[in-house]
Design a protein around this motif. Structure first.
Motif, mmCIF file in Angstrom:
data_model
loop_
_atom_site.group_PDB
_atom_site.id
_atom_site.type_symbol
_atom_site.label_atom_id
_atom_site.label_comp_id
_atom_site.label_asym_id
_atom_site.label_seq_id
_atom_site.Cartn_x
_atom_site.Cartn_y
_atom_site.Cartn_z
ATOM 1 N N SER A 192 0.814 -1.222 0.000
ATOM 2 C CA SER A 192 0.000 0.000 0.000
ATOM 3 C C SER A 192 0.842 1.265 0.000
ATOM 4 C CB SER A 192 -0.923 -0.005 1.222
ATOM 5 O OG SER A 192 -1.793 -1.097 1.137
ATOM 6 N N VAL A 193 1.998 1.184 0.642
ATOM 7 C CA VAL A 193 2.861 2.376 0.685
ATOM 8 C C VAL A 193 3.278 2.747 -0.741
ATOM 9 C CG1 VAL A 193 5.023 3.309 1.560
ATOM 10 C CG2 VAL A 193 3.691 1.770 2.978
ATOM 11 N N LEU A 209 1.671 2.049 -3.499
ATOM 12 C CA LEU A 209 0.519 2.549 -4.244
ATOM 13 C C LEU A 209 0.206 3.994 -3.856
ATOM 14 C CD1 LEU A 209 -1.724 -0.654 -4.118
ATOM 15 C CD2 LEU A 209 -0.129 0.051 -5.880
ATOM 16 N N MET A 210 0.388 4.293 -2.581
ATOM 17 C CA MET A 210 0.145 5.652 -2.123
ATOM 18 C C MET A 210 1.176 6.607 -2.740
ATOM 19 S SD MET A 210 1.152 7.964 0.584
ATOM 20 C CE MET A 210 2.072 6.938 1.685
ATOM 21 N N LYS A 238 0.500 9.911 -5.212
ATOM 22 C CA LYS A 238 0.984 11.278 -4.923
ATOM 23 C C LYS A 238 1.900 11.786 -6.045
ATOM 24 C CE LYS A 238 -0.558 11.313 -0.541
ATOM 25 N NZ LYS A 238 -1.904 11.801 -0.362
ATOM 26 N N VAL A 281 -6.177 8.125 -10.045
ATOM 27 C CA VAL A 281 -6.759 7.092 -9.187
ATOM 28 C C VAL A 281 -5.926 5.824 -9.362
ATOM 29 C CG1 VAL A 281 -8.828 5.752 -8.639
ATOM 30 C CG2 VAL A 281 -9.046 8.100 -9.490
ATOM 31 N N VAL A 282 -5.315 5.384 -8.276
ATOM 32 C CA VAL A 282 -4.489 4.171 -8.324
ATOM 33 C C VAL A 282 -5.188 3.140 -7.436
ATOM 34 C CG1 VAL A 282 -2.218 3.176 -7.865
ATOM 35 C CG2 VAL A 282 -2.412 5.533 -8.685
#
Lengths: 526, 289
Positions: free
Chosen positions: A15-16, A18-19, A23, A35-36
């Motif tokens: 998730s890190v 993807l975040m 950004k 949007v990912v």
């Protein structure tokens, strides 16, 4: 406004990651919305709501990664794809191995606190990248060669202007704050700094300092052309000024081929201003000039190391007339060994053949040999008339620098890949007039994992060929390495000895031994 | 590979899977701080280093051991050759079941704890997913959430397993993250319901049914890793940080450090799970009032 998407099939990123991707993509100029998400049904519904659903996203499965972007103009999409790949690559490699940033910009972004960039690129791209790094206020070690002297001057002037080190082009060795860079040996830390316009010269001095129980504070490479009149020693001077500020450095060693007189004077003047003790080895250069400035000259790399270690605890006066012993072993033992080798040689065997991987080590061999015996040919001759004739692999007494451009086109340097030297050993073995085969074995980071092992078979074969002709081949090697080097020093020595090689602990000693054997041969013939 | 493996903790489901496995697992995915192993068709066991929450399908290794394991450069699809059965000692299995001998805080204390968590989350949580719904902040995900979850409070109060599961299924796989925000949110909601019901001495059967329905639906509606996370809810077992936070809110008074641990999970996952927990607790407290 246009929208596009990128699908990564069956891609799992934490998730890190993807975040971060979200950004970073949103930060690209012209991106309205990014949007990912994983390609689940409800995320597709969401994409539909924000106008980002299309055929591709509809076809995605819950285990596919969707990167959907709404942007002002779709010509930035390629840039976004590149950015995403860069980020995904980064995280992928972080998970299993060291991250290899694809560009200088991404490397600096990845490690913003870095202050040194190592550049090893084909020459035509290297200068531009080095300039970029300097403009980002990073010191540079430029491993690449084939950078023009004009570009070198521009880069070094820029570095001086910004208070940075621009090591190179063609800089293969450095050790900054005890971190070895490129080709370097595992040496003890201490109070001696080496500034070298020569890679293997710097390595040999570092290694010998270690053997004399001294230690290194810094080793700064400048690139081989730094002391030419065109560059004016810009980086050697910059390095000396930096060392003047370095509290850990008590003694400075300079090593370079003889510089232009005006450059030498400039460098020595700056060195004087540091107030630190120094040994200067302008290999075969003007010793009186060095003495005039109150520094100690050295005749060999080993002697430079010896005097530097002595200077750590003694005065100039005490060290001035001391010299390193010619051999680590007793002179009687070495004489006997040389006599024994010479006696095995046949009367027609009279020549030395040096096959070097280190250019400065080869140059040192040429100088010592010229002084003791006389003419010696080379691809890097001391005088133009001793240039090795074209298309010859051996001619009378000769020493070849196999790291020179003509031998490294399309293949790695011989310190890494022994192929060129293996072939050359076999070629030389065809020459019945060869008496002594002289080599350097360079250990340390960056070098071949097992240089002695890689030459073992060829040395044995060469010796066998001589035996088959009723002759004998004397093989001598100087090891440039320490016991802490990754290749296992003792094991390297063992392998060489098993192949029938006389092993010496420095290049100077190896050359001196070879000379002794040849002198014995000459004496026998007389 | 001959490593000296130090297992720190092991979830019960992971222990059962390893001991009962007929074939070695394959590597599903490798991240910086997690290695996912795949068993049979779709069971996932996640190997994590210390300082990560142990769930029913996870193995926690010492930091050093995890680094060694990760440095072996495992690739997705590779069969995992290490002797996992040797690792899976019963001594390491930690209890993730809901305790039954505790006395609930009074409502005021629970409400205070919720408020304390909300204050902490407002300042320090990642609100890129659904967590911002707690604070009335809108993003593309929370816009959908309010419509999808309308009247969910009634279904919770009425203990209507069918309607509750339908509502929660409508946010399965929704939002950012490898475990999409919606799934994390559901995990949080279910954890509260299981704890609150069981500890209030109420039947949890309806809830197990709801969890099973959600878990079945998740198989096709979200990622395989997320599906595995939700699958563990069926038995009312949640990861240790969730368990600690719930115990803290329902029985204790110093919840801030417990919440911080939950917020550390993933990038937005921890915040989304916490959001589910607080969202559901608020409903329950209103109901109690």
């Amino acid at each position: 406004m246009s929208s596009k998407c990128l699908i990564k099939k069956n891609s799992y990123y934490d998730s890190v990651t993807l975040m971060i991707i979200t950004k970073e993509v949103e930060a690209v100029a012209g991106v309205e919305n990014a949007v990912v998400v994983m390609g689940t049904e409800h995320n597709k519904e969401l994409l539909d709501n924000v106008g980002l659903l299309n055929e591709e996203t509809t076809a995605a499965s819950p285990n596919d990664l969707i990167i959907a972007v709404k942007m002002k103009n779709d010509n930035i999409f390629e840039q976004i794809v590149q950015k995403v790949d860069e980020l995904l690559n980064k995280k992928k490699t972080e998970a299993g191995e060291d991250y290899c940033p694809p560009t200088l910009d991404s490397a600096v972004k990845f490690m913003p606190d870095s202050n040194l960039v190592i550049i090893s690129l084909p020459g035509q791209y290297a200068a531009a990248e080095a300039k970029k790094a300097l403009l980002k206020d990073k010191h540079v070690l430029l491993f690449s060669d084939n950078v023009s002297i004009e570009q070198e001057k521009e880069l070094k002037e820029l570095a001086v202007e910004r208070g940075l080190l621009m090591m190179g082009p063609d800089c293969g060795t450095a050790c900054i704050n005890n971190v070895p860079l490129a080709f370097a040996n595992a040496v003890k830390s201490g109070c001696i700094a080496v500034v070298g316009a020569s890679g293997t010269g710097t390595q040999e001095i570092m290694v010998q300092i270690d053997k004399f129980n001294g230690g290194i504070s810094q080793a700064i490479g400048t690139g081989g052309r730094d002391l030419k009149a065109e560059i004016g020693g810009l980086m050697m001077i910059q390095a000396i000024k930096a060392l003047a500020q370095d509290e850990n450095t008590k003694v400075i060693v300079l090593v370079s081929k003889p510089p232009a007189l005006e450059v030498a004077e400039k460098v020595l003047k700056v060195l004087k201003e540091t107030g630190k003790k120094a040994v200067v080895d302008f290999i075969g250069g003007d010793e009186q000039l060095v003495l005039k400035y109150g520094f100690l000259p050295a005749a060999t790399l080993e002697e430079a190391a010896y005097k530097a270690v002595q200077l750590c605890s003694k005065t100039y006066e005490e060290v001035l007339n001391s010299t390193a012993p010619d051999f680590t072993d007793s002179i009687e033992l070495v004489d006997n060994m040389a006599k024994a080798e010479a006696q095995k040689l046949k009367p027609n065997q009279k020549y030395l053949r040096g096959l070097y991987s280190g250019g400065t080590l080869c140059d040192e061999a040429l100088k010592l040999f010229t002084k003791e015996i006389g003419e010696i040919y080379s691809n890097i001759p001391l005088e133009p008339e001793y240039k090795l004739p074209e298309n010859t692999t051996g001619y009378k007494n000769c020493a070849i620098d196999l790291g020179d451009d003509e031998y490294t086109v399309g293949r790695p340097h011989p310190m890494i890949d022994s192929y060129a030297r293996q072939q050359m050993i076999l070629k030389q073995a065809e020459d019945q007039e060869m008496a002594v085969l002289l080599m350097d074995i360079v250990l340390g980071y960056g070098s071949n994992d097992d240089p002695a092992g890689s030459l073992f078979n060829e040395i044995k074969r060469a010796k066998s060929e001589f035996e088959a002709r009723g002759q004998y081949l004397c093989v001598v090697a100087g090891i440039c390495g320490t016991e802490n080097d990754p290749q296992d020093y003792a094991e390297q020595v063992r392998k060489l000895k098993e192949a029938g090689v006389i092993v010496m602990s420095s290049n100077a000693q190896a050359v001196r031994f070879a000379i002794k054997v040849l002198k014995e041969v000459a004496a026998c013939q007389r | 590979m001959d490593y000296n493996i130090t297992v720190e903790k092991l979830g019960k489901a992971a222990y059962d899977l390893i001991c009962g496995a007929k074939e070695p697992p394959t590597v599903h995915s490798v991240f910086t701080n997690a290695i996912n192993l795949k068993y049979q068709e779709d069971y996932i066991i996640t190997i994590l280093p210390q300082n990560h929450s142990c769930g029913t399908q996870t193995i926690i290794l010492s930091e050093a051991t995890f680094k060694i394991l990760r440095s072996s450069r495992l690739q997705a699809g590779e069969s995992f050759e290490m002797d996992l059965k040797e690792w899976a000692k019963e001594d390491y299995v930690i209890d993730l079941t809901i305790p039954d001998k505790l006395y609930l805080n009074n409502e005021l204390s629970i409400t205070n704890n919720i408020k304390c968590c909300l204050d902490e989350m407002k300042c320090s949580s990642n609100q890129d997913g659904l967590a911002s719904c707690l604070f009335g902040r809108e993003n593309i995900y929370t816009k959908l959430l309010s419509t999808k979850l309308s009247q969910i409070d009634l279904h919770i109060i009425e203990q209507d397993e069918s309607k509750l599961s339908d509502k929660l299924c409508s946010i399965l796989g929704l939002g950012p993250g490898l475990t999409p925000s919606g799934d994390d949110f559901i995990y949080g909601v279910l954890s509260v319901l299981f704890y609150y019901n069981r500890l209030s001495g109420k039947s949890s059967d309806w809830l197990s049914l709801a969890a099973a329905r959600i878990s079945n639906a998740a198989r096709n509606l979200t990622t395989v890793i997320s599906y595995n996370m939700l699958r563990s809810c069926i038995n009312g077992e949640f990861s240790e940080y969730i368990k600690n936070l719930l115990i803290g809110i329902l029985y204790g008074n110093n919840v801030e450090p417990l919440l911080k641990k939950v917020l550390q999970i993933g990038s937005s996952s921890g915040a989304d799970i916490a959001a589910g927990i607080l969202y559901c607790l608020k409903i329950l407290m209103i109901k109690e009032e």
